[in-house]
Design a protein around this motif. Structure first.
Motif, PDB file in Angstrom:
ATOM      1  N   GLY A 295       0.828  -1.208   0.000  1.00 36.63           N
ATOM      2  CA  GLY A 295       0.000   0.000   0.000  1.00 36.63           C
ATOM      3  C   GLY A 295       0.854   1.247   0.000  1.00 36.63           C
ATOM      4  N   ASN A 296       0.149   2.400   0.178  1.00 36.96           N
ATOM      5  CA  ASN A 296       0.808   3.700   0.230  1.00 36.96           C
ATOM      6  C   ASN A 296       1.002   4.096   1.695  1.00 36.96           C
ATOM      7  OD1 ASN A 296       0.684   3.864  -2.585  1.00 36.96           O
ATOM      8  ND2 ASN A 296      -1.306   4.897  -2.549  1.00 36.96           N
ATOM      9  N   TYR A 297       2.232   4.549   2.026  1.00 41.81           N
ATOM     10  CA  TYR A 297       2.532   4.875   3.423  1.00 41.81           C
ATOM     11  C   TYR A 297       3.388   6.131   3.493  1.00 41.81           C
ATOM     12  CZ  TYR A 297       0.803   0.186   4.335  1.00 41.81           C
ATOM     13  OH  TYR A 297      -0.007  -0.917   4.398  1.00 41.81           O
ATOM     14  N   ASP A 298       3.418   6.701   4.692  1.00 36.83           N
ATOM     15  CA  ASP A 298       4.262   7.903   4.865  1.00 36.83           C
ATOM     16  C   ASP A 298       5.698   7.456   5.188  1.00 36.83           C
ATOM     17  OD1 ASP A 298       4.506   7.341   7.665  1.00 36.83           O
ATOM     18  OD2 ASP A 298       2.564   8.336   8.015  1.00 36.83           O
ATOM     19  N   THR A 299       6.582   8.415   5.309  1.00 38.42           N
ATOM     20  CA  THR A 299       8.010   8.128   5.437  1.00 38.42           C
ATOM     21  C   THR A 299       8.398   7.538   6.787  1.00 38.42           C
ATOM     22  OG1 THR A 299       8.374  10.434   6.100  1.00 38.42           O
ATOM     23  CG2 THR A 299       8.661   9.894   3.769  1.00 38.42           C
ATOM     24  N   ASP A 300       7.526   7.557   7.762  1.00 35.86           N
ATOM     25  CA  ASP A 300       7.864   7.021   9.079  1.00 35.86           C
ATOM     26  C   ASP A 300       7.427   5.566   9.275  1.00 35.86           C
ATOM     27  OD1 ASP A 300       8.982   9.422   9.848  1.00 35.86           O
ATOM     28  OD2 ASP A 300       7.065  10.214  10.582  1.00 35.86           O
ATOM     29  N   THR A 301       6.885   4.955   8.283  1.00 45.14           N
ATOM     30  CA  THR A 301       6.378   3.599   8.425  1.00 45.14           C
ATOM     31  C   THR A 301       7.540   2.583   8.378  1.00 45.14           C
ATOM     32  OG1 THR A 301       4.355   4.290   7.287  1.00 45.14           O
ATOM     33  CG2 THR A 301       4.766   1.910   7.518  1.00 45.14           C
ATOM     34  N   GLU A 302       7.452   1.534   9.286  1.00 48.49           N
ATOM     35  CA  GLU A 302       8.484   0.498   9.349  1.00 48.49           C
ATOM     36  C   GLU A 302       7.935  -0.863   8.926  1.00 48.49           C
ATOM     37  OE1 GLU A 302      11.496   1.997  12.860  1.00 48.49           O
ATOM     38  OE2 GLU A 302       9.791   0.753  13.431  1.00 48.49           O
ATOM     39  N   ILE A 303       8.806  -1.686   8.377  1.00 54.90           N
ATOM     40  CA  ILE A 303       8.439  -3.021   7.903  1.00 54.90           C
ATOM     41  C   ILE A 303       8.974  -4.048   8.916  1.00 54.90           C
ATOM     42  CG2 ILE A 303       8.658  -4.690   6.027  1.00 54.90           C
ATOM     43  CD1 ILE A 303       9.487  -2.265   4.233  1.00 54.90           C
ATOM     44  N   THR A 304       8.119  -5.001   9.278  1.00 56.10           N
ATOM     45  CA  THR A 304       8.534  -6.064  10.208  1.00 56.10           C
ATOM     46  C   THR A 304       8.377  -7.428   9.539  1.00 56.10           C
ATOM     47  OG1 THR A 304       6.339  -6.247  11.181  1.00 56.10           O
ATOM     48  CG2 THR A 304       7.884  -4.704  12.225  1.00 56.10           C
ATOM     49  N   VAL A 305       9.234  -8.412   9.974  1.00 55.99           N
ATOM     50  CA  VAL A 305       9.208  -9.781   9.449  1.00 55.99           C
ATOM     51  C   VAL A 305       9.102 -10.729  10.643  1.00 55.99           C
ATOM     52  CG1 VAL A 305      10.393 -11.550   8.106  1.00 55.99           C
ATOM     53  CG2 VAL A 305      10.618  -9.128   7.470  1.00 55.99           C
ATOM     54  N   GLU A 306       8.158 -11.654  10.574  1.00 54.01           N
ATOM     55  CA  GLU A 306       7.995 -12.643  11.647  1.00 54.01           C
ATOM     56  C   GLU A 306       8.928 -13.830  11.377  1.00 54.01           C
ATOM     57  OE1 GLU A 306       4.519 -15.396  13.708  1.00 54.01           O
ATOM     58  OE2 GLU A 306       3.978 -13.747  12.373  1.00 54.01           O
ATOM     59  N   PRO A 336      11.644   6.155   0.348  1.00 47.80           N
ATOM     60  CA  PRO A 336      10.723   6.955  -0.482  1.00 47.80           C
ATOM     61  C   PRO A 336      10.498   6.298  -1.849  1.00 47.80           C
ATOM     62  CG  PRO A 336      12.451   8.333   0.481  1.00 47.80           C
ATOM     63  CD  PRO A 336      12.845   6.900   0.727  1.00 47.80           C
ATOM     64  N   GLY A 337       9.355   6.557  -2.400  1.00 46.55           N
ATOM     65  CA  GLY A 337       9.053   6.043  -3.713  1.00 46.55           C
ATOM     66  C   GLY A 337       8.403   4.668  -3.645  1.00 46.55           C
ATOM     67  N   GLY A 338       8.288   4.049  -4.821  1.00 49.46           N
ATOM     68  CA  GLY A 338       7.668   2.743  -4.877  1.00 49.46           C
ATOM     69  C   GLY A 338       8.700   1.632  -4.945  1.00 49.46           C
ATOM     70  N   HIS A 339       8.638   0.657  -4.009  1.00 51.21           N
ATOM     71  CA  HIS A 339       9.605  -0.438  -3.956  1.00 51.21           C
ATOM     72  C   HIS A 339       8.935  -1.726  -3.483  1.00 51.21           C
ATOM     73  CE1 HIS A 339      12.955   2.388  -4.478  1.00 51.21           C
ATOM     74  NE2 HIS A 339      12.321   3.184  -3.612  1.00 51.21           N
ATOM     75  N   THR A 340       9.507  -2.853  -3.980  1.00 50.00           N
ATOM     76  CA  THR A 340       9.020  -4.155  -3.533  1.00 50.00           C
ATOM     77  C   THR A 340       9.993  -4.697  -2.469  1.00 50.00           C
ATOM     78  OG1 THR A 340       8.019  -4.624  -5.672  1.00 50.00           O
ATOM     79  CG2 THR A 340       8.454  -6.510  -4.197  1.00 50.00           C
ATOM     80  N   PHE A 341       9.453  -5.079  -1.315  1.00 45.25           N
ATOM     81  CA  PHE A 341      10.269  -5.622  -0.221  1.00 45.25           C
ATOM     82  C   PHE A 341      10.166  -7.148  -0.243  1.00 45.25           C
ATOM     83  CE2 PHE A 341      10.733  -7.181   4.149  1.00 45.25           C
ATOM     84  CZ  PHE A 341      11.912  -6.564   4.548  1.00 45.25           C
ATOM     85  N   TYR A 361       4.514   2.134  -1.476  1.00 39.85           N
ATOM     86  CA  TYR A 361       4.781   3.430  -2.115  1.00 39.85           C
ATOM     87  C   TYR A 361       4.779   4.478  -1.020  1.00 39.85           C
ATOM     88  CZ  TYR A 361       4.654   7.495  -5.102  1.00 39.85           C
ATOM     89  OH  TYR A 361       4.940   8.696  -5.712  1.00 39.85           O
ATOM     90  N   VAL A 362       5.844   5.233  -1.000  1.00 37.14           N
ATOM     91  CA  VAL A 362       5.971   6.284   0.026  1.00 37.14           C
ATOM     92  C   VAL A 362       6.177   7.614  -0.675  1.00 37.14           C
ATOM     93  CG1 VAL A 362       7.326   7.135   1.988  1.00 37.14           C
ATOM     94  CG2 VAL A 362       6.993   4.673   1.671  1.00 37.14           C
ATOM     95  N   GLY A 363       5.254   8.531  -0.491  1.00 38.46           N
ATOM     96  CA  GLY A 363       5.380   9.858  -1.122  1.00 38.46           C
ATOM     97  C   GLY A 363       4.058  10.596  -1.051  1.00 38.46           C
ATOM     98  N   ASP A 364       4.026  11.783  -1.783  1.00 47.73           N
ATOM     99  CA  ASP A 364       2.811  12.622  -1.814  1.00 47.73           C
ATOM    100  C   ASP A 364       1.745  11.963  -2.665  1.00 47.73           C
ATOM    101  OD1 ASP A 364       4.152  14.408  -0.190  1.00 47.73           O
ATOM    102  OD2 ASP A 364       4.912  15.580  -1.912  1.00 47.73           O
TER     103      ASP A 364
END
Length: 364
Positions: A295-306, A336-341, A361-364
């Motif tokens: 999804g679309n997120y702001d710049t402070d969002t973190e990704i977690t892995v179980e 920032p921007g669109g990336h696949t993790f 995707y992270v941005g305006d």
């Protein structure tokens, strides 16, 4: 002239015997052959009687002296026999040769001690004193290898002698031959030798679990003994003191693992090698759970892995991750921007899960 009747001496010219009045007829004496022979015979008889009497007297006088001389001769002969016996004993007795060898050894006259010890062993090789002393002499002379060979070569005569075994073991220790000590004790025919020298042997490793097939990864433990170091390999090769040393339980992952473990005690003597074969059949884990979802997120969002127990996680942006990628240890900030993790799980046996991914995707 004598009276023919009474034998009395008659004065020359008398017509009658003055004793018995026998008429005396004076007839001139003639020295006939017979008369001369009788006189000679009587003279010889008298001489023989005198000689016999002289010899008898001489015998009485000299008998004690003769006895003394005979006794003296016997004493001398006896002494000669004793001296000969002593000499023979010294030259041919084990005890005498061994005693001489010990005396010279105590005085550090090693060449002489060697000579007598060798004679003693030649006389009776079944006595354990001589070969032991001979080995000690050679060791003092700097020939440790020769000392070992002497004891090894005569071992067949002393298979029950604890003293002999102890001396040979001490020689092996000094020569740094721990495997020789092990073989000597293990191959001994005497139960008494096995019992009294068992403390030299290294106990065999005790390992759990046993050889088998398992449906999950496992750890193997070695029961440790005081004074014993354990070394192991996982590829079926023979372990040595240069192999990894056991210090904690050994992880066994997926696949076939051939574990070999050997112990080494304070004498440098190794145990028998213990072999275990483990077959681990483990299914690959499911792909890891990644949060949040795409999804679309702001710049402070973190990704977690179980991450499940027993696994590690690796991740990358815009490419598939491998064990060479960045290891996941804490939440990752979205760029920032669109990336696949992408993320993958890798187990201790290098088994990999499927790759999981989320698009951000992270941005305006």
């Amino acid at each position: 002239m004598k009276c023919p009747k009474c034998g009395a001496e008659v004065k020359p010219g008398s017509l009658y015997c003055g004793e018995c009045l026998q008429e005396i007829h004076w007839v001139p004496e003639y020295n006939t052959v017979e008369t001369l022979l009788n006189k000679e015979k009587k003279a010889k008889m008298q001489m023989l009687k005198k000689q016999a009497k002289h010899l008898e007297e001489l015998s009485r006088r000299t008998m004690p002296s003769l006895k003394k001389r005979v006794l003296a001769c016997l004493a001398v002969l006896s002494a000669v026999c004793v001296c000969s016996a002593v000499y023979f004993y010294r030259e041919n007795s084990y005890s005498a040769q061994y005693s001489m060898a010990r005396g010279f050894y105590a005085r550090e006259q090693y060449d002489k001690a060697l000579e007598y010890a060798d004679k003693a062993m030649s006389i009776n090789p079944k006595k354990d004193g001589a070969p032991i002393l001979l080995a000690q002499i050679l060791k003092e002379q700097g020939d440790l290898e020769g000392a070992v060979k002497i004891l090894e070569g005569n071992l067949r005569y002393h298979t029950s002698s604890q003293k002999y075994y102890m001396n040979l073991i001490m020689m092996y220790e000094e020569a740094r031959k721990p495997d020789k000590i092990k073989n000597l004790i293990v191959q001994a025919d005497s139960e008494l030798i096995h019992k009294n020298f068992a403390y030299y042997l290294c106990p065999d490793p005790k390992i759990s679990p046993e050889t088998g097939t398992y449906d999950e990864e496992l750890t193997v433990e070695v029961q440790e003994e005081d004074g014993v170091k354990y070394y192991y390999t996982l590829d079926g090769s023979t372990p040595t003191s240069k192999s990894p040393r056991y210090q904690q339980p050994i992880f066994i992952g997926k696949g076939v693992t051939e574990l070999q473990v050997v112990g080494e005690n304070v004498f440098g003597i190794t145990s028998d090698i213990l072999y275990r074969k483990y077959t681990v059949l483990v299914e690959a884990p499911d792909a890891p759970d990644i949060m949040p979802e795409s999804g679309n997120y702001d710049t402070d969002t973190e990704i977690t892995v179980e991450i499940p127990d027993g696994f590690r996680a690796y991740y990358a942006f815009d490419e598939y991750p491998t064990a060479d990628s960045t290891e996941y240890k804490a939440p990752v900030k979205m760029p920032p921007g669109g990336h696949t993790f992408y993320a993958v799980l890798i187990g201790g046996n290098d088994i990999e899960s499927d790759v999981a991914s989320q698009y951000y995707y992270v941005g305006d």
